[in-house]
Motif scaffolding. Sequence first.
Motif, short mmCIF file in Angstrom:
data_model
loop_
_atom_site.label_atom_id
_atom_site.label_comp_id
_atom_site.label_asym_id
_atom_site.label_seq_id
_atom_site.Cartn_x
_atom_site.Cartn_y
_atom_site.Cartn_z
N MET A 11 53.08 49.34 32.60
CA MET A 11 54.36 49.78 32.69
C MET A 11 54.93 49.58 31.15
SD MET A 11 55.69 50.98 35.05
CE MET A 11 55.79 51.26 36.86
N GLY A 12 54.27 48.42 30.42
CA GLY A 12 54.48 48.09 29.03
C GLY A 12 53.80 49.15 28.17
N ILE A 13 52.48 49.51 28.65
CA ILE A 13 51.53 50.41 27.63
C ILE A 13 52.59 51.75 27.97
CG2 ILE A 13 49.54 51.88 27.76
CD1 ILE A 13 48.13 49.24 28.45
N PHE A 14 52.89 52.16 29.08
CA PHE A 14 53.79 53.48 29.28
C PHE A 14 54.95 53.67 28.20
CE2 PHE A 14 56.30 56.30 31.77
CZ PHE A 14 55.30 57.68 31.69
N ASN A 15 55.21 52.11 27.89
CA ASN A 15 56.45 52.43 26.98
C ASN A 15 56.05 52.77 25.59
OD1 ASN A 15 59.25 51.60 26.26
ND2 ASN A 15 58.19 50.07 24.91
N PHE A 16 54.76 52.76 25.31
CA PHE A 16 54.18 53.31 23.64
C PHE A 16 54.83 54.62 23.93
CE2 PHE A 16 50.17 50.52 23.57
CZ PHE A 16 51.18 49.47 23.46
N PHE A 17 54.63 55.59 24.91
CA PHE A 17 54.85 56.93 24.93
C PHE A 17 56.30 57.17 24.70
CE2 PHE A 17 50.73 56.13 26.59
CZ PHE A 17 49.94 56.65 25.54
N ILE A 18 57.08 56.24 25.12
CA ILE A 18 58.66 56.28 24.60
C ILE A 18 58.86 56.06 23.17
CG2 ILE A 18 60.71 55.14 25.32
CD1 ILE A 18 59.72 54.81 28.26
N VAL A 19 58.20 54.98 22.88
CA VAL A 19 58.46 54.47 21.55
C VAL A 19 57.75 55.09 20.30
CG1 VAL A 19 57.63 52.35 19.94
CG2 VAL A 19 58.45 52.20 22.33
N ILE A 20 56.43 55.81 20.49
CA ILE A 20 55.88 56.65 19.53
C ILE A 20 56.79 57.75 19.16
CG2 ILE A 20 53.91 58.09 18.97
CD1 ILE A 20 52.31 56.00 20.68
N ALA A 67 63.76 49.92 13.92
CA ALA A 67 63.61 48.42 14.27
C ALA A 67 63.57 48.54 15.80
CB ALA A 67 64.77 47.55 13.81
N ALA A 68 64.41 49.36 16.44
CA ALA A 68 64.24 49.30 18.02
C ALA A 68 63.21 49.89 18.46
CB ALA A 68 65.60 50.31 18.59
N PRO A 69 62.23 50.95 18.16
CA PRO A 69 61.47 51.56 18.80
C PRO A 69 60.18 50.52 18.33
CG PRO A 69 61.82 52.93 17.11
CD PRO A 69 63.33 51.89 17.43
N ILE A 70 60.11 49.93 17.23
CA ILE A 70 59.07 49.08 16.88
C ILE A 70 58.99 47.91 17.78
CG2 ILE A 70 57.86 47.69 15.07
CD1 ILE A 70 58.66 49.84 13.02
N THR A 71 60.18 47.42 17.92
CA THR A 71 60.26 46.02 18.83
C THR A 71 59.61 46.33 20.04
OG1 THR A 71 62.44 46.50 19.13
CG2 THR A 71 61.99 44.98 17.33
N GLY A 72 59.98 47.63 20.67
CA GLY A 72 59.63 47.84 21.99
C GLY A 72 58.15 48.14 22.04
N LEU A 73 57.60 48.77 21.13
CA LEU A 73 56.19 48.87 21.24
C LEU A 73 55.40 47.47 21.09
CD1 LEU A 73 53.95 51.10 20.46
CD2 LEU A 73 54.24 50.68 18.29
N VAL A 74 55.75 46.65 20.51
CA VAL A 74 55.11 45.39 20.40
C VAL A 74 55.48 44.47 21.50
CG1 VAL A 74 55.02 43.37 19.01
CG2 VAL A 74 55.03 45.33 17.79
N VAL A 83 54.37 64.26 28.42
CA VAL A 83 55.77 64.63 28.93
C VAL A 83 56.72 63.84 28.24
CG1 VAL A 83 57.09 64.96 30.86
CG2 VAL A 83 54.81 65.63 31.06
N GLN A 84 56.42 62.30 28.35
CA GLN A 84 57.26 61.19 27.86
C GLN A 84 57.47 61.52 26.45
OE1 GLN A 84 58.76 60.20 30.58
NE2 GLN A 84 58.52 58.08 30.12
N PHE A 85 56.46 61.62 25.69
CA PHE A 85 56.60 61.81 24.13
C PHE A 85 57.47 62.95 23.68
CE2 PHE A 85 55.67 64.14 20.18
CZ PHE A 85 55.27 62.91 19.33
N PHE A 86 57.45 64.30 24.48
CA PHE A 86 58.49 64.99 24.16
C PHE A 86 59.67 65.15 24.66
CE2 PHE A 86 54.47 67.45 23.34
CZ PHE A 86 54.62 67.97 21.91
#
Length: 502
Positions: free
Chosen positions: A447-456, A54-61, A317-320
Amino acid sequence: MQQTKPQLSFWQIWNMCFGFLGIQFGFALQNSNVSRIFESLGADYSNLAVLWVAAPITGLVVQPIIGYLSDNTWNRLGRRRPYFLWGAIAASGALFIMPNSPTLWFAAGMLWIMDASINVSMEPFRAFVGDMLPPKQRASGYAMQTFFIGIGAVVASALPWMMTNWFDISNIAEPGSIADSVKFSFYAGGSIFLLAVLWTVVSTKEYSPEQLAAFDAAQAQIEQKKDTNMTTRTQKQYTRGGSVFSVVGLILLAVIYTNIDALDKNLYILAGGLIAFGLCQFVAAYMVRQQYTQNGFAQVMGDLFSMPQAMRQLAVVQFFSWFPLFAMWIYTNSAVTSHHFGSRDTSSIAYNEGADWVSILMATYNGVSIIAAIVIPVVVRKLNLQYAHLINLSLGGIGFISFWFIRDPAWLVLAMVGVGFAWASILSVPYAILANVLPSNKMGVYMGIFNFFIVIPQILAASILGFLVTKVFDNQPVFALVIGGCSMLIAGVMTLRVNVPK
C-alpha cells in the motif's frame, strides 16, 4: 483457533474507519488553505508548485517506510494502531502551528512536518482494512473510509467560510498575515483529528500475530496464486536502472542550468527526482552484491520491481488520475481568484471572496463523493469495475476542463460534481482491486509502494506546471486545471487495460 476471519458488524467497521474522519480534516485543511497561507505570506502563483512539493515528497518517503514498519510491528497497542496514534498527535500539533507561521519559509517547513505526520497516521489505515476484514467485506471497508473522507473533507473545506459567515470571524488580514477564519479552522481541525483517531484506537482491537498467522495459513494457497509475478531483481538490473535514471537526470540538470532564463526553476525538482531514484538503485545493487538484503530499504526496493500485474497496470491509471488532483490543490485558488473574481491582490475583498468560494468548491466535490460512494457500487454491479472507473474519471476530466469555459463562479459547483465522482472512484475502485491481489504479509508495504504512483505525478506536476503556466499559458493558472482534465481523461481510458480479478 478459527481459521478464517469473521465478518464484522456495521458498527465494528464504522469504528475501525472512524479515524479517517480526522485524517481527512487534516488533508482537507491543507489542500484548501495552504496555497492561501503561502500567498498571504508573500508567495506568488509561479512559486506555489515548488513550495507544495513538500507534500508529495514526504508521502513518497514516509508511506513505504511506515508500511514496512507496521507490517513488522506488534506491541501493546497492536500492529497498525501505534502509527495511527503517533501520527495523529504530531499532525494535530502541526495544524495548530501552521496558521501562525511568521514567514513563508517557516510555513513551507511546517507543511513538510504536517504532511509527514498525516501520512504516518493515514498509511496504515489502508492496510488495516486488509488485516481486519475478510475478502467479502473489504469493499465495504473501503467504502466506509470513502464515506468518512467525504464527510471530513466537506466540513473541513468549508470551515473558513463557516467561521466568517456563522461566527463572524474576520476573513481578511493585513498583508503578510493570515486571516483569523483560517487560524480558527486549523485549531478546530487539529482537535477533531486527534479525537477521531483516538476513537478508532480505543474502540478497535487488532488480531494477534498468532491469529493473523492462522488466517494467513488458511489463505496460503490463494496468496500463492496472487503472487505469481514476484521476482528477485539482480545486481545487474539495479545497476543498469540506476545508470539510466542518473544519466537522464544529470543531462536534464545540465540543460536547466545552461538555459535557466528560458526554463522554469521548478524543473530542478524533476531532475533531482531522477537522480535520487538512480542513486537508490545503486544502493540496492550494492546491498545485493553484499548479500545484505534483509532490511527495510532492500525489501521495499525489491517489492517495487516485483509488483503483481494488476498493480502495475493500476499504477499507470493512478499516475494520470493524481496529476490533475495535485493541479487542483495547487492552482484552484489562483485560478478562481484571478479568472473568475478578477483579483490577485491577497488583501483585496475580491481575492478573499474568491478564496472563500474555493473553500465551498472544495467542500462540494468532497460532499458529492459521499453520494458517489453509494452510487459507484451500483454502477459496478451493472457494468464492471473498469467501466465504472472510466465513467467517473471522464466526469472529473470534463469538470476540470470546464473551468476555462465557465465565467460565472456559481456554475463552478457543477464542474466540481464531476470532480467529486472522480474523487470517490479514485479512493475506492483501485483499492477494491488491490485488496485481493496483494500478499497479506506485505499489505502495508505494498500500500505504501502504491502511493508512489500517487506521489510521482504530484512531483511531476510541481516540476512542470509552473513552467507551463508562466511560459506557455501567459500566466493564467486556470490552464493548469485544463491540463489536469486532459490527464484524467487519459486515466479513464487506461483503466480498460487493468486485469481485474473475478
